[in-house]
Design a protein around this motif. Structure first.
Motif, PDB file in Angstrom:
ATOM      1  N   PHE A  30     -25.468  46.922  20.150  1.00 32.18           N
ATOM      2  CA  PHE A  30     -24.492  46.798  19.063  1.00 32.18           C
ATOM      3  C   PHE A  30     -24.492  45.348  18.555  1.00 32.18           C
ATOM      4  N   LEU A  31     -24.509  44.430  19.512  1.00 30.77           N
ATOM      5  CA  LEU A  31     -24.544  43.013  19.175  1.00 30.77           C
ATOM      6  C   LEU A  31     -25.831  42.655  18.423  1.00 30.77           C
ATOM      7  N   MET A  32     -26.941  43.231  18.862  1.00 26.04           N
ATOM      8  CA  MET A  32     -28.236  42.999  18.204  1.00 26.04           C
ATOM      9  C   MET A  32     -28.201  43.487  16.756  1.00 26.04           C
ATOM     10  N   ALA A  33     -27.543  44.624  16.522  1.00 28.56           N
ATOM     11  CA  ALA A  33     -27.444  45.160  15.157  1.00 28.56           C
ATOM     12  C   ALA A  33     -26.721  44.160  14.246  1.00 28.56           C
ATOM     13  N   GLY A  34     -25.662  43.562  14.773  1.00 29.61           N
ATOM     14  CA  GLY A  34     -24.947  42.545  14.000  1.00 29.61           C
ATOM     15  C   GLY A  34     -25.803  41.331  13.715  1.00 29.61           C
ATOM     16  N   ARG A  35     -26.621  40.927  14.702  1.00 27.45           N
ATOM     17  CA  ARG A  35     -27.520  39.775  14.512  1.00 27.45           C
ATOM     18  C   ARG A  35     -28.558  40.059  13.434  1.00 27.45           C
ATOM     19  N   VAL A  36     -29.061  41.289  13.399  1.00 27.43           N
ATOM     20  CA  VAL A  36     -30.066  41.662  12.396  1.00 27.43           C
ATOM     21  C   VAL A  36     -29.475  41.542  10.987  1.00 27.43           C
ATOM     22  N   VAL A  37     -28.280  42.118  10.798  1.00 25.15           N
ATOM     23  CA  VAL A  37     -27.638  42.082   9.473  1.00 25.15           C
ATOM     24  C   VAL A  37     -27.299  40.641   9.083  1.00 25.15           C
ATOM     25  N   ALA A  38     -26.728  39.884  10.017  1.00 22.33           N
ATOM     26  CA  ALA A  38     -26.386  38.487   9.730  1.00 22.33           C
ATOM     27  C   ALA A  38     -27.643  37.678   9.420  1.00 22.33           C
ATOM     28  N   GLY A  39     -28.735  37.994  10.110  1.00 26.04           N
ATOM     29  CA  GLY A  39     -29.993  37.286   9.876  1.00 26.04           C
ATOM     30  C   GLY A  39     -30.500  37.455   8.457  1.00 26.04           C
ATOM     31  N   ILE A  40     -30.361  38.658   7.907  1.00 25.20           N
ATOM     32  CA  ILE A  40     -30.776  38.904   6.524  1.00 25.20           C
ATOM     33  C   ILE A  40     -29.964  38.022   5.572  1.00 25.20           C
ATOM     34  N   GLY A  41     -28.665  37.926   5.821  1.00 22.77           N
ATOM     35  CA  GLY A  41     -27.817  37.064   5.000  1.00 22.77           C
ATOM     36  C   GLY A  41     -28.210  35.601   5.102  1.00 22.77           C
ATOM     37  N   VAL A  42     -28.563  35.161   6.314  1.00 18.93           N
ATOM     38  CA  VAL A  42     -29.007  33.779   6.518  1.00 18.93           C
ATOM     39  C   VAL A  42     -30.284  33.507   5.725  1.00 18.93           C
ATOM     40  N   GLY A  43     -31.225  34.469   5.740  1.00 13.80           N
ATOM     41  CA  GLY A  43     -32.473  34.297   4.992  1.00 13.80           C
ATOM     42  C   GLY A  43     -32.224  34.094   3.510  1.00 13.80           C
ATOM     43  N   TYR A  44     -31.313  34.874   2.947  1.00 13.12           N
ATOM     44  CA  TYR A  44     -30.959  34.714   1.537  1.00 13.12           C
ATOM     45  C   TYR A  44     -30.361  33.331   1.276  1.00 13.12           C
ATOM     46  N   SER A  45     -29.400  32.937   2.105  1.00 10.05           N
ATOM     47  CA  SER A  45     -28.661  31.698   1.835  1.00 10.05           C
ATOM     48  C   SER A  45     -29.530  30.459   1.978  1.00 10.05           C
ATOM     49  N   LEU A  46     -30.468  30.452   2.939  1.00  8.62           N
ATOM     50  CA  LEU A  46     -31.289  29.274   3.156  1.00  8.62           C
ATOM     51  C   LEU A  46     -32.207  28.973   1.976  1.00  8.62           C
ATOM     52  N   MET A  47     -32.663  30.005   1.275  1.00  7.77           N
ATOM     53  CA  MET A  47     -33.518  29.782   0.115  1.00  7.77           C
ATOM     54  C   MET A  47     -32.718  29.465  -1.129  1.00  7.77           C
ATOM     55  N   ILE A  48     -31.663  30.223  -1.376  1.00  9.43           N
ATOM     56  CA  ILE A  48     -31.031  30.186  -2.694  1.00  9.43           C
ATOM     57  C   ILE A  48     -30.171  28.945  -2.919  1.00  9.43           C
ATOM     58  N   ALA A  49     -29.484  28.446  -1.907  1.00 10.81           N
ATOM     59  CA  ALA A  49     -28.588  27.296  -2.122  1.00 10.81           C
ATOM     60  C   ALA A  49     -29.345  26.051  -2.597  1.00 10.81           C
ATOM     61  N   PRO A  50     -30.462  25.640  -1.944  1.00 17.93           N
ATOM     62  CA  PRO A  50     -31.188  24.466  -2.450  1.00 17.93           C
ATOM     63  C   PRO A  50     -31.801  24.691  -3.826  1.00 17.93           C
ATOM     64  N   VAL A  51     -32.326  25.888  -4.081  1.00 16.67           N
ATOM     65  CA  VAL A  51     -32.948  26.167  -5.382  1.00 16.67           C
ATOM     66  C   VAL A  51     -31.901  26.087  -6.494  1.00 16.67           C
ATOM     67  N   TYR A  52     -30.765  26.732  -6.302  1.00 13.60           N
ATOM     68  CA  TYR A  52     -29.696  26.700  -7.302  1.00 13.60           C
ATOM     69  C   TYR A  52     -29.252  25.261  -7.565  1.00 13.60           C
ATOM     70  N   THR A  53     -29.037  24.501  -6.497  1.00 13.98           N
ATOM     71  CA  THR A  53     -28.553  23.127  -6.646  1.00 13.98           C
ATOM     72  C   THR A  53     -29.588  22.250  -7.338  1.00 13.98           C
ATOM     73  N   ALA A  54     -30.862  22.411  -6.981  1.00 13.73           N
ATOM     74  CA  ALA A  54     -31.922  21.621  -7.611  1.00 13.73           C
ATOM     75  C   ALA A  54     -32.008  21.915  -9.105  1.00 13.73           C
ATOM     76  N   GLU A  55     -31.853  23.179  -9.479  1.00 12.00           N
ATOM     77  CA  GLU A  55     -31.972  23.556 -10.884  1.00 12.00           C
ATOM     78  C   GLU A  55     -30.763  23.127 -11.710  1.00 12.00           C
ATOM     79  N   LEU A  56     -29.656  22.871 -11.060  1.00  9.94           N
ATOM     80  CA  LEU A  56     -28.425  22.485 -11.747  1.00  9.94           C
ATOM     81  C   LEU A  56     -28.265  20.971 -11.830  1.00  9.94           C
ATOM     82  N   SER A  57     -28.860  20.233 -10.899  1.00 12.77           N
ATOM     83  CA  SER A  57     -28.568  18.813 -10.724  1.00 12.77           C
ATOM     84  C   SER A  57     -29.372  17.913 -11.663  1.00 12.77           C
ATOM     85  N   PRO A  58     -28.754  16.808 -12.120  1.00 17.06           N
ATOM     86  CA  PRO A  58     -29.511  15.772 -12.823  1.00 17.06           C
ATOM     87  C   PRO A  58     -30.520  15.133 -11.869  1.00 17.06           C
TER      88      PRO A  58
END
Length: 485
Positions: free
Chosen positions: A105-133
């Motif tokens: 059950f705990l592993m299932a939660g880690r799998v789902v949370a891991g997918i969210g981590v993968g999204y966040s690690l890529m998108i936050a720097p890209v969004y900020t770089a594209e917005l910043s002077p």
């Protein structure tokens, strides 16, 4: 425009970068809190050390799914809604972990949370770089690493605060608390604007102009930035008429058969992400209590107290790096950090090898190990930690940026998962001292790689970035031009 000039940070751009980067606090919190939670999970669920390694590493391995999907997703639905998706996915994973009744059950939660981590690690720097002077992009794009580090520190503090509760309750609260910031992040992001570069590629130039006016210091600067972005977008469309939908068509074909310039870009981006995790930093943070326990610190309150000291050192150094990235540049801080890590890991290896052969652990040797671990994570926070995200998000041409960053971050997560899932096993075979000597040697190789393959990027707009890849850089890096086409 020179980054070295004294420049006031645009408040609107800073607010947007802060909101986007708070998504990264979720990964940091997981890294910090799991370092302590696993001790109680092991006792409560009666799991083995191998299962603990799988549990810890599974989040990083499963984040590959989110990392691979994030590039195409953000090209399709936009950068902003991808951040919301990342927070929502992690929220579900945190709830599953908090209510887990057994290992699977705990592993299932880690799998789902891991997918969210993968999204966040890529998108936050890209969004900020594209917005910043350009002049403040180093600072603003390093904010995701700042929030990862703050998250780690919060995880350590929560571990210390809840360690006195019964073992069947404390670890559930530790991992379940991650759902709270996820809700706030998803709500806050709805007030953010979309990336102006994504808007231009979608043909929404008027909206992009409004965003650039708010994130620029003058109307003239906003006009210049819009012209650069529009020209780059027109070049993409002229090269490939299908690209006006900006859903990433043909990108992977270019990656599989790259031109020589793109090949060198890929080597730089994948290389820095590989070495970020091959340095063993995530594993050292995850297993810090185990390392300190082997060094002779036995009491759990003391273990968690020492990790808080380490977290404070790490947070202080990442803030220093963030504020000096646009002044000194990426290369000097990256080389300083990697060389410092090599020396710190060698010192930690020496201290660990000395303590392995003693039944009575002298205080000075334990102190040496604590100082060496703090130095290692501090140098990581000066160099590889923030600069990996900054560099990866800024060197790819516009049409390749999201999926190029996605590919590089996927390598990052794969290596992190492998290291986290094998760290204890390898250390049991060759001892902690042997493991740290091996990591020190990897950082020596990393330093050489950074010197020869990573050019300086400070002060350039994203549309200008390709010009630094045209000729040999005066600092010794081989660079070539990458056309926005």
């Amino acid at each position: 425009m020179e980054a070295s000039r004294t420049t006031l940070i645009n408040k609107y751009a800073l607010a947007c970068a802060l909101l986007a980067s708070t998504n990264s606090i979720l990964l940091g919190y997981d890294i910090g809190v799991m370092s302590g939670a696993v001790l109680f999970i092991k006792d409560n669920l009666k799991v083995s050390s191998t299962q603990i390694e799988i549990l810890v590493g599974s989040l990083n391995v499963c984040s590959l799914i989110g990392s691979f999907a994030s590039g195409r997703t953000s090209d399709w639905i936009g950068r902003r809604y991808t951040i919301v998706l990342a927070a929502a996915t992690f929220f579900i994973g945190a709830l599953l972990m908090g209510f887990a009744t057994n290992f699977w059950f705990l592993m299932a939660g880690r799998v789902v949370a891991g997918i969210g981590v993968g999204y966040s690690l890529m998108i936050a720097p890209v969004y900020t770089a594209e917005l910043s002077p350009a002049v403040t992009r180093g600072l603003l794009t390093s904010l995701p690493e700042v929030f990862i580090t703050i998250g780690i520190l919060l995880g350590y503090i929560i571990n210390y605060a809840l360690s006195g509760l019964p073992s069947h309750i404390n670890w559930r609260l530790m991992v379940g608390f991650a759902a709270v910031p996820a809700v706030g992040i998803a709500g806050g992001v709805m007030f953010m604007p979309e990336s102006p570069r994504w808007l231009v590629m979608k043909g929404r130039v008027g909206e992009a102009k409004n965003v650039l006016r708010k994130t620029s210091d003058s109307e003239e600067e906003a006009h210049v930035r819009l012209e650069e972005i529009t020209k780059a977008a027109l070049d993409v469309v002229a090269c490939d008429p299908r690209a006006d939908t900006f859903r990433g068509q043909g990108v992977w074909k270019e990656f599989l058969k790259p031109s020589p310039p793109l090949r060198r870009i890929l080597i730089a981006a994948i290389g820095i992400n590989f070495f970020m995790q091959a340095s063993g930093n995530d594993a050292v943070v995850y297993y810090t209590p185990e390392v300190f326990k082997a060094a002779g610190i036995r009491h759990r309150k003391q273990l968690f107290g020492v990790t808080i000291i380490m977290g404070l050192a790490k947070t202080s150094c990442v803030l220093i790096s963030a504020f000096f990235l646009d002044r000194f540049g990426r290369r000097p801080l990256l080389l300083l950090g990697s060389m410092g890590m090599a020396i710190s890991l060698a010192g930690l290896g020496l201290g660990s090898r000395f303590l392995e052969h003693l039944n009575h652990k002298p205080t000075w040797a334990i102190g040496l190990c604590v100082v060496a671990v703090c130095a290692d994570v501090s140098f990581f926070s000066i160099g590889l930690g923030p600069i990996t995200w900054v560099y990866t998000s800024e060197i790819f041409p516009m049409r390749l940026r999201a999926q190029g960053s996605s590919l590089a971050v996927s390598v990052n997560r794969l290596v992190s998962g492998i290291v986290s899932m094998t760290f204890l096993t390898i250390s049991n075979k060759i001892t902690f001292g042997g493991m740290f000597f091996m990591l020190s040697a990897i950082m020596v190789v990393a330093t050489v790689f950074f010197y020869f393959f990573l050019p300086e990027t400070k002060g350039r707009s994203l549309e200008e970035m390709g010009t630094i890849f045209e000729k040999k850089d005066t600092e010794g890096s081989k660079v070539i031009e990458v056309s926005e086409k």
